[in-house]
Design an enzyme around this catalytic site. Sequence first.
Site, PDB file in Angstrom:
ATOM      1  CG  HIS A  36      -0.429   0.239   2.522  1.00  0.00           C
ATOM      2  ND1 HIS A  36      -0.082  -0.771   3.389  1.00  0.00           N
ATOM      3  CD2 HIS A  36      -0.154   1.387   3.177  1.00  0.00           C
ATOM      4  CE1 HIS A  36       0.366  -0.265   4.515  1.00  0.00           C
ATOM      5  NE2 HIS A  36       0.338   1.048   4.414  1.00  0.00           N
ATOM      6  CG  ASP A  62       0.024  -4.145   2.863  1.00  0.00           C
ATOM      7  OD1 ASP A  62       0.291  -3.547   1.808  1.00  0.00           O
ATOM      8  OD2 ASP A  62      -0.190  -3.562   3.944  1.00  0.00           O
ATOM      9  CB  SER A  98       3.226   2.008   5.854  1.00  0.00           C
ATOM     10  OG  SER A  98       2.002   1.730   6.462  1.00  0.00           O
TER      11      SER A  98
END
Length: 498
Positions: free
Chosen positions: A223, A256, A339
Amino acid sequence: MSTENEGTSVPPAPSAPPVPVDAPAAPAPPAPGSAPSAPQGAGYDTVSQGAVHGGHGAPGEQHEAQSAPGAHGEQGAPAAGGSPVGDWPPPPPAVPAYASGGGAGGADGTAWGASYQQPQPKPGGKRGGLVAGIIAAALVAGVVGGGVGYWAAERNDDGGSGSTTVSASSPADVKRDPGTVAGVAAKALPSTVTIEAEGNNGEGGTGTGFVYDKEGHILTNNHVVAEAVDGGKLSATFSNGKKYDAEVIGHAQGYDVAVIKLKNAPSNLQPLHLGNSDKVAVGDSTIAIGAPFGLSNTVTTGIISAKDRPVASSDGSSGSKASYMSALQTDASINPGNSGGPLLDGSGNVIGINSAIQSASSGGLGGSGQSGSIGLGFAIPINQADMVAQQLIKTGEPVYPVIGATVSMDDNTSGATITEQGAGGSAAVTPNGPAAKAGLKSGDTITKLDDTVVDSGPTLIGQIWTHKPGDTVKLTFTRDGKERTVDVTLGERKGDSS
């Protein structure tokens, strides 16, 4: 899946550190033979939380009230057995080390000058959320604007108004033992990058990644780079400020996980050492590195709070596909921009990829509330991420283990129930697939995979995806109120489902 731009609003700056009150005026000498009265207000004044006196405090910092040196009991009251009569009145309280010409200050002679500025979101950024079987969480890629500044002053010994600039030692002058947090950070920071991804539509955001090998591969979250997959712009900036263009080598939306590669990569890359996430224990120390709110090279610490935490992610948009992980939970502070960054153990080995947080305001799947750290962060275990990365580098596409059955994704605690129909009206149990060969049928509720309790569909998928195609697992399920156990050899699916 779009790169997320989520984050809680930065709270107002908390109170400044306590500052000394003005020295009380000396009382008139006592009458001969009379005892001196107790001085009133002796000690340091306190600043209540939220109030600001003479300046702004450091973001997120809180200070307790302090009493006068040597004082005991309630603030403002003198210590029992005070100064002898011959020493009355007592001298005014000494100026503490943090005082700086009347401004609000911090420890070691520093005074906070510039207040924290609210980060400004990048125009056009999307918002999204993340949910789990039981947990609501949020993806943590983001953008930032604004910054934080400070200044330091040193009070002259003679109480004069002059001041001198205090300069900190350069990092090269400071040596830290390898086992300390500072030692781990010093070794890991040069191999951690801040990633900027931008799509053709101008939308994008920031995230983090780390050097995976000497060939220039960087491991991060899907992402984080999703906006740049189809012809967008992608770059990676190292802690020394050097910036490189990059390209997506492969991405696994379901896991992911993504791998990007630096263009014109330097020859002196130092990959971070990968640990063994299967050996991690609850209570182990953790160190997270990333760019929260765009503040690159940020280091936070905590512990492993839990293991095998089921988390299913989605950006909440129409037709979006979910990602699943059986996550490591940590209380190390993780925020938007973290992230894709490494979660390290106390020795500096990578044990996970920081990916998501639970936020009190996330609002669940597709929730629009901004998110920030409340001490519940989730990381993809590095053993799984490493397995996916190797596949992506080798073929450019992910491979998923499957049981060949469609299960309900409802949030419940009874297990993962095989549905009556699959996607598009297809059979819920794939003919001649792994589940069919094991005798599973629609309506069966799977309650365990090996020794792990399965409480929902996302939990089952997250557990299956910790394995490889061809692995044999033991499934426990209920049918007509009776419990049964079967061995299932996992099949495979190549690429992300359409």
